[in-house]
Scaffold this active site. Structure first.
Site, short mmCIF file in Angstrom:
data_model
loop_
_atom_site.label_atom_id
_atom_site.label_comp_id
_atom_site.label_asym_id
_atom_site.label_seq_id
_atom_site.Cartn_x
_atom_site.Cartn_y
_atom_site.Cartn_z
N SER A 137 0.86 -1.20 0.00
CA SER A 137 0.00 0.00 0.00
C SER A 137 0.89 1.23 0.00
CB SER A 137 -0.87 0.01 1.26
OG SER A 137 -1.37 1.31 1.52
N TYR A 150 -1.67 -0.30 10.48
CA TYR A 150 -1.87 -0.71 9.08
C TYR A 150 -0.70 -0.29 8.19
CZ TYR A 150 -3.83 -1.17 4.40
OH TYR A 150 -4.03 -1.50 3.07
N1 LIG Z 1 -8.73 -0.88 -1.15
C1 LIG Z 1 -7.71 -0.07 -0.89
O1 LIG Z 1 -7.86 1.15 -0.81
C2 LIG Z 1 -6.34 -0.67 -0.71
C3 LIG Z 1 -5.24 0.20 -0.79
C4 LIG Z 1 -3.97 -0.31 -0.60
C5 LIG Z 1 -3.79 -1.66 -0.36
N2 LIG Z 1 -4.88 -2.48 -0.28
C6 LIG Z 1 -4.64 -3.91 0.02
O2 LIG Z 1 -5.24 -4.71 -0.97
C7 LIG Z 1 -5.50 -6.01 -0.43
C8 LIG Z 1 -6.92 -6.43 -0.84
O3 LIG Z 1 -7.83 -5.56 -0.22
P1 LIG Z 1 -9.19 -5.07 -0.90
O4 LIG Z 1 -9.12 -3.61 -0.94
O5 LIG Z 1 -9.46 -5.84 -2.11
O6 LIG Z 1 -10.20 -5.43 0.28
P2 LIG Z 1 -11.45 -6.41 0.37
O7 LIG Z 1 -12.37 -6.20 -0.76
O8 LIG Z 1 -11.97 -6.26 1.77
O9 LIG Z 1 -10.78 -7.83 0.19
C9 LIG Z 1 -10.01 -8.40 1.20
C10 LIG Z 1 -9.91 -9.89 0.95
O10 LIG Z 1 -9.17 -10.49 2.04
C11 LIG Z 1 -9.90 -11.62 2.50
N3 LIG Z 1 -9.70 -11.83 3.93
C12 LIG Z 1 -9.95 -10.98 4.94
N4 LIG Z 1 -9.68 -11.57 6.11
C13 LIG Z 1 -9.26 -12.83 5.83
C14 LIG Z 1 -8.85 -13.93 6.61
N5 LIG Z 1 -8.82 -13.88 7.97
N6 LIG Z 1 -8.47 -15.06 5.99
C15 LIG Z 1 -8.51 -15.15 4.64
N7 LIG Z 1 -8.87 -14.14 3.83
C16 LIG Z 1 -9.26 -13.00 4.45
C17 LIG Z 1 -11.36 -11.31 2.21
O11 LIG Z 1 -12.12 -12.50 1.99
P3 LIG Z 1 -13.08 -13.18 3.08
O12 LIG Z 1 -13.79 -12.10 3.80
O13 LIG Z 1 -13.94 -14.10 2.28
O14 LIG Z 1 -12.15 -13.95 3.94
C18 LIG Z 1 -11.27 -10.55 0.90
O15 LIG Z 1 -11.31 -11.44 -0.18
C19 LIG Z 1 -5.27 -5.89 1.07
O16 LIG Z 1 -4.03 -6.46 1.41
C20 LIG Z 1 -5.24 -4.39 1.32
O17 LIG Z 1 -4.47 -4.04 2.44
C21 LIG Z 1 -6.15 -2.02 -0.46
#
Ligand SMILES: NC(=O)c1ccc[n+]([C@@H]2O[C@H](COP(=O)([O-])OP(=O)(O)OC[C@H]3O[C@@H](n4cnc5c(N)ncnc54)[C@H](OP(=O)(O)O)[C@@H]3O)[C@@H](O)[C@H]2O)c1
Length: 263
Positions: A137, A150
């Site tokens: 991130s 975070y």
């Molecule tokens: N969105 C942003 O602004 C942003 C910015 C920078 C970086 N990121 C990074 O991008 C990555 C993906 O995030 P996203 O934005 O796509 O969020 P998201 O839509 O909430 O997706 C997160 C994923 O992680 C899974 N997850 C959460 N807890 C888990 C657990 N205990 N065990 C296994 N899987 C788990 C969730 O699936 P289940 O709930 O089915 O387990 C979901 O598929 C993350 O690492 C986040 O830090 C996001």
């Protein structure tokens, strides 16, 4: 020839689900993981028209699920790509955050990501090829603007990925580090946060974020920041960091501290 297979953590929605779609288009078979099996199955049904898809329900906060996924990475010789994406966020500030929640964040974003990346690193190095994509991130680069835990997990992942890339390159394994800015996914709501706090021009749609990350991958970038217009800005930061190198560890304290000189 066997088709290459990618495993994507956190594939139930958001960034992971778009990677799944794009990697299917690129001809990979897929293993999709997350906790919510019904959402994984829906995605698998949709992508099943394009490629072979397997789903594995795994809670990466559970040692047994994490160990099983790491074992699969080690034993499945057709796996050539890990998208190390599962993660959670938190708005918890240092003085008020729920400490158990902060530890959960570290276990998922750091411990689970590390275990899977190292399992993939060893397996891919033994096979002489493979790719690990770590989703970090941009908060790693501006931690003081966010609550502490975070961005610290993401700074860890960036440093880990840079070191891993250097070690694994001679073994034919590539590590790509993706640093998204604010991206429209469920992560915000899940953490009790709102994207409305950001001006619209700071928030990227998730499809565009992943397409840019894959374009950065295709261009051979080690680190991709999807919204950064000039990649040289990142290179200048890296050059400045490298320039510190010769003075970061020496046998004498710097003269600016005015300590007595050695006899
Ligand atoms: N969105 C942003 O602004 C942003 C910015 C920078 C970086 N990121 C990074 O991008 C990555 C993906 O995030 P996203 O934005 O796509 O969020 P998201 O839509 O909430 O997706 C997160 C994923 O992680 C899974 N997850 C959460 N807890 C888990 C657990 N205990 N065990 C296994 N899987 C788990 C969730 O699936 P289940 O709930 O089915 O387990 C979901 O598929 C993350 O690492 C986040 O830090 C996001």
């Amino acid at each position: 020839m066997t088709r290459s297979k990618a495993i994507i953590t956190g594939a139930t929605g958001g960034i992971g689900a778009v990677y799944a779609d794009r990697l299917a288009d690129r001809g990979h078979d897929l293993i999709l993981t997350g906790r919510d099996l019904s959402r994984l199955s829906e995605l698998a049904d949709r992508l099943g028209r394009k490629t072979h898809v397997e789903t594995i329900a795994a809670d990466l906060d559970r040692a047994d699920d994490l160990g099983a996924l790491a074992s699969r990475l080690e034993s499945d010789a057709s796996l050539t790509l890990l998208v190390n994406n599962a993660g959670i966020a938190s708005g918890g500030r240092a003085l008020s955050a729920d400490l158990d929640e902060q530890e959960r964040l570290i276990r998922l974003n750091v411990i689970a990501a590390t275990r899977l990346a190292l399992a993939a690193a060893r397996a891919f190095a033994a096979r002489g090829r493979g790719t690990i994509i770590n989703i970090a991130s941009v908060t790693a680069l501006m931690p003081e603007r966010f609550p502490p835990v975070y961005p610290a997990t993401k700074a860890y992942l960036l440093a880990f990925g840079q070191s891993l890339a250097a070690e694994l390159a001679p073994a034919g394994v590539r590590v790509h580090n993706v640093l998204p800015g604010a991206t429209r996914t469920e992560i915000w709501e899940r953490a009790g946060l709102s994207l409305d706090a950001f001006p619209a021009e700071m928030v990227m749609e998730v499809e565009e974020m992943v397409d840019a990350a894959l374009a950065g991958f295709d261009q051979g970038e080690l680190v991709t920041i999807p919204s950064l217009p000039d990649a040289d800005d990142w290179q200048r930061l890296e050059t400045a960091r490298a320039a510190l190198g010769p003075n970061l560890s020496r046998n004498r304290a710097a003269a600016r501290f005015g300590l007595p000189t050695a006899a």
